[in-house]
Scaffold this motif. Structure first.
Motif, PDB file in Angstrom:
ATOM      1  N   LEU A 118      55.292 -13.600  11.628  1.00 53.16           N
ATOM      2  CA  LEU A 118      53.934 -13.499  12.150  1.00 53.16           C
ATOM      3  C   LEU A 118      53.848 -13.380  13.669  1.00 53.16           C
ATOM      4  CD1 LEU A 118      52.665 -16.231   9.754  1.00 53.16           C
ATOM      5  CD2 LEU A 118      52.135 -13.808   9.602  1.00 53.16           C
ATOM      6  N   ASP A 119      54.936 -13.707  14.360  1.00 57.88           N
ATOM      7  CA  ASP A 119      54.877 -13.652  15.817  1.00 57.88           C
ATOM      8  C   ASP A 119      55.809 -12.594  16.401  1.00 57.88           C
ATOM      9  OD1 ASP A 119      54.533 -17.240  16.092  1.00 57.88           O
ATOM     10  OD2 ASP A 119      53.009 -15.675  15.962  1.00 57.88           O
ATOM     11  N   THR A 224      50.842 -15.020   2.086  1.00 54.17           N
ATOM     12  CA  THR A 224      51.918 -15.224   3.056  1.00 54.17           C
ATOM     13  C   THR A 224      53.081 -15.895   2.332  1.00 54.17           C
ATOM     14  OG1 THR A 224      50.422 -15.455   4.943  1.00 54.17           O
ATOM     15  CG2 THR A 224      52.616 -16.414   5.164  1.00 54.17           C
ATOM     16  N   SER A 240      56.988 -20.001  13.042  1.00 60.26           N
ATOM     17  CA  SER A 240      55.897 -19.022  13.033  1.00 60.26           C
ATOM     18  C   SER A 240      54.938 -19.290  11.879  1.00 60.26           C
ATOM     19  CB  SER A 240      56.467 -17.605  12.907  1.00 60.26           C
ATOM     20  OG  SER A 240      57.190 -17.243  14.063  1.00 60.26           O
ATOM     21  N   HIS A 244      51.058 -20.318  12.212  1.00 58.51           N
ATOM     22  CA  HIS A 244      50.050 -19.507  11.520  1.00 58.51           C
ATOM     23  C   HIS A 244      49.175 -20.385  10.629  1.00 58.51           C
ATOM     24  CE1 HIS A 244      48.292 -16.406   8.957  1.00 58.51           C
ATOM     25  NE2 HIS A 244      48.794 -17.029   7.904  1.00 58.51           N
ATOM     26  N   LYS A 248      45.108 -20.959  10.988  1.00 56.27           N
ATOM     27  CA  LYS A 248      44.190 -20.564   9.929  1.00 56.27           C
ATOM     28  C   LYS A 248      43.597 -21.756   9.187  1.00 56.27           C
ATOM     29  CE  LYS A 248      44.522 -16.061  10.254  1.00 56.27           C
ATOM     30  NZ  LYS A 248      43.332 -15.227  10.562  1.00 56.27           N
TER      31      LYS A 248
END
Length: 301
Positions: A118-119, A224, A240, A244, A248
């Motif tokens: 995600l990063d 995910t 990450s 995340h 969220k």
């Protein structure tokens, strides 16, 4: 009197044996398929499952007894799970008279989501952070979990119907009637699931193994996955995912009984959340999808 009772018992046992023998023996790969075939075949079929409950269809190896028993089967309903790639030809050759029905035929499959980064972008990564490809569970790049999408199960049901009609044409009208009732049940389930997720905006959930891609696709959710190409994530990837999830507001990490909970528990602890089970291989398919939907919905809050 005792003699009469004994005679009655033997008569009952004989009648039960005759009923069992009258049923058409068929095989399926995984437990949810037994539900599908029984919905259409009802009391006309005797459905056997190749992958034992609790085992993984990615790495399963049939038992010698199963290979021997399948010699009496009239049909095998495949679905495209990984173990079939290694074993289906051997299963078919062990019983040349058996009809093999590919229930995943005409299903539009999607790439297997084998990891999310995600990063930091990595080679082979998609713009949304999803990486596709072969994983250590032998998925071959395409997602096999097509039984978790009600719209796709309607396609599978049609192939099951045609397979049963071919091996038992005398009962074709009964299979057709059962099939239509099953389609109505699937449509009702699909409507109920759409209603459950209709109002949610942030729709991402975290799972360990990416089994729920077709379910997410059907109901506009975002999955995910913790796994990276069939393996636990590296420390940087784990961080990450934690970042995340915190961003969220995700508080639930879903796992299935067939896989490790180690990374899921670590992420849950770091985000102040919990681990919950979402079993893609449960037998009571409709009730299971409704139950999992309620868990996903609660997690999305």
């Amino acid at each position: 009197m005792k003699k009469q009772i004994i005679i009655a018992i033997f008569a009952l046992m004989s009648a039960q044996t005759t009923v069992a023998q009258d049923k058409i023996p068929v095989y399926v790969s995984i437990v949810p398929q037994r539900y599908f075939v029984q919905q259409i075949g009802k009391d006309l079929v005797d459905v056997h499952v190749m992958v034992s409950p609790g085992a993984s269809p990615a790495i399963y190896e049939p038992k010698p007894r199963q290979m021997a028993d399948i010699s009496t089967a009239k049909a095998y309903f495949s679905i495209g799970v990984p173990f079939e790639g290694r074993w289906l030809s051997k299963i078919a050759s062990s019983n040349p008279a058996m009809k093999v029905v590919a229930t995943d035929r005409e299903v539009q499959k999607i790439p297997m989501a084998v990891g999310y980064h995600l990063d930091e972008p990595v080679d082979g990564e998609h713009p949304d952070g999803r990486e596709h490809g072969e994983d250590d569970h032998g998925h071959g790049g395409m997602d096999p979990h097509i039984w978790l999408s009600p719209p796709l199960v309607k396609i599978q049901a049609r192939h099951i119907l045609h397979g049963l009609e071919e091996i038992d044409p005398a009962h074709g009208s009964r299979y057709e009637q059962n099939y239509r009732a099953f389609i109505r049940k699937i449509d009702s389930l699909d409507e109920a699931l759409n209603r459950k997720f209709a109002k949610w905006k942030d729709r991402r959930f975290i799972v360990f193994h990416p089994s729920w891609g077709y379910f997410a696709q059907a109901y506009n959710l975002k999955m995910t996955a913790i796994e990276v190409q069939g393996k636990d994530p590296k420390p940087a990837q784990l961080q990450s995912l934690i970042k995340h999830a915190r961003h969220k507001g995700i508080k639930v990490v879903f796992v299935q009984p067939q896989f490790s909970m180690r990374s899921a528990k670590l992420i849950a602890r770091e985000i102040g959340g919990k681990v919950a089970f979402a079993d893609p291989l449960a037998e009571n398919w409709a009730d299971n999808l409704l139950g999992v939907a309620d868990q996903f919905k609660a997690a999305l809050k």
